[in-house]
Design a protein around this motif. Structure first.
Motif, PDB file in Angstrom:
ATOM      1  N   GLY A  19       0.831  -1.199   0.000  1.00 13.72           N
ATOM      2  CA  GLY A  19       0.000   0.000   0.000  1.00 13.72           C
ATOM      3  C   GLY A  19       0.863   1.244   0.000  1.00 13.72           C
ATOM      4  N   SER A  76      -6.293  -1.709  -3.271  1.00 12.54           N
ATOM      5  CA  SER A  76      -5.801  -1.236  -1.981  1.00 12.54           C
ATOM      6  C   SER A  76      -5.334   0.209  -2.080  1.00 12.54           C
ATOM      7  CB  SER A  76      -4.672  -2.130  -1.474  1.00 12.54           C
ATOM      8  OG  SER A  76      -3.594  -2.121  -2.378  1.00 12.54           O
ATOM      9  N   GLU A  94      -7.145   3.343  -0.124  1.00 14.04           N
ATOM     10  CA  GLU A  94      -6.268   4.061   0.784  1.00 14.04           C
ATOM     11  C   GLU A  94      -6.134   5.542   0.419  1.00 14.04           C
ATOM     12  OE1 GLU A  94      -1.793   3.170   2.459  1.00 14.04           O
ATOM     13  OE2 GLU A  94      -2.257   2.578   0.432  1.00 14.04           O
TER      14      GLU A  94
END
Length: 186
Positions: free
Chosen positions: A19, A104, A108
């Motif tokens: 991430g 992801s 995020e």
């Protein structure tokens, strides 16, 4: 490979594995074997600009691969099945689907950065365009092709995320069986 391309390649893998927030600046510098000055030389706005370059690189690689698969098969059903089977093989061989999923990063960063959200949106839009164009070739109306391409994108992306969280190919195998059959019903 030049320094900038190498940075994008290494950072893409790190961002997909950990991430955006999980990859520190020092980790990026060490993995790329560069100085902070070199990073800011190539990406004056820093890590976020590097992430956007990574997403643009992913856009090119993923869409080129999907387009190739969809050109090789006469129908959307066959192309979809072949693409999902390739994802399953990648997961079984590599233990991940690095290069294909970036959800992801979207979850995020989408609310924190408009440029990142736009880069992610452009990739999803390009994938949907590939599906939509194939569906139009198969005789779907523009409205149906647009709706079905959105459904395909969401189903495949969701299945990839489930595979990664479950450490199993079962979600993609299920989609591989169901999605091509659903396409016949439209």
């Amino acid at each position: 490979m030049d320094t900038k391309s190498l940075m994008v390649d290494i950072a893409t893998k790190l961002f997909q594995q950990k991430g955006y927030k999980g990859v520190g600046l020092n980790e990026l510098l060490k993995a790329c074997n560069i100085t902070k000055g070199a990073l800011y030389h190539h990406f004056p706005n820093g890590k976020e600009e590097l992430l956007i370059a990574c997403l643009q690189s992913l856009n090119e690689a993923i869409t080129t691969d999907i387009e190739s698969i969809f050109q090789q098969h006469p129908s959307t059903q066959e192309a979809t099945h072949a693409m999902i089977e390739k994802l399953i093989t990648n997961l079984e061989t590599d233990g991940t689907i690095t290069g294909y999923t970036f959800s992801s990063i979207v979850s995020e960063m989408a609310s924190l950065s408009e440029p990142v959200r736009n880069a992610c949106g452009a990739l999803y839009e390009k994938i949907q365009d590939i599906y939509r164009n194939k569906l139009l070739t198969d005789g779907f109306s523009i409205e149906s092709a647009s709706s079905v391409s959105l459904f395909m994108t969401a189903s495949i992306e969701g299945a990839m995320m489930l595979c990664l969280t479950q450490k199993s190919t079962d979600p993609l195998r299920t989609i591989s069986k169901i999605l091509p059959n659903l396409l016949k019903e439209f």
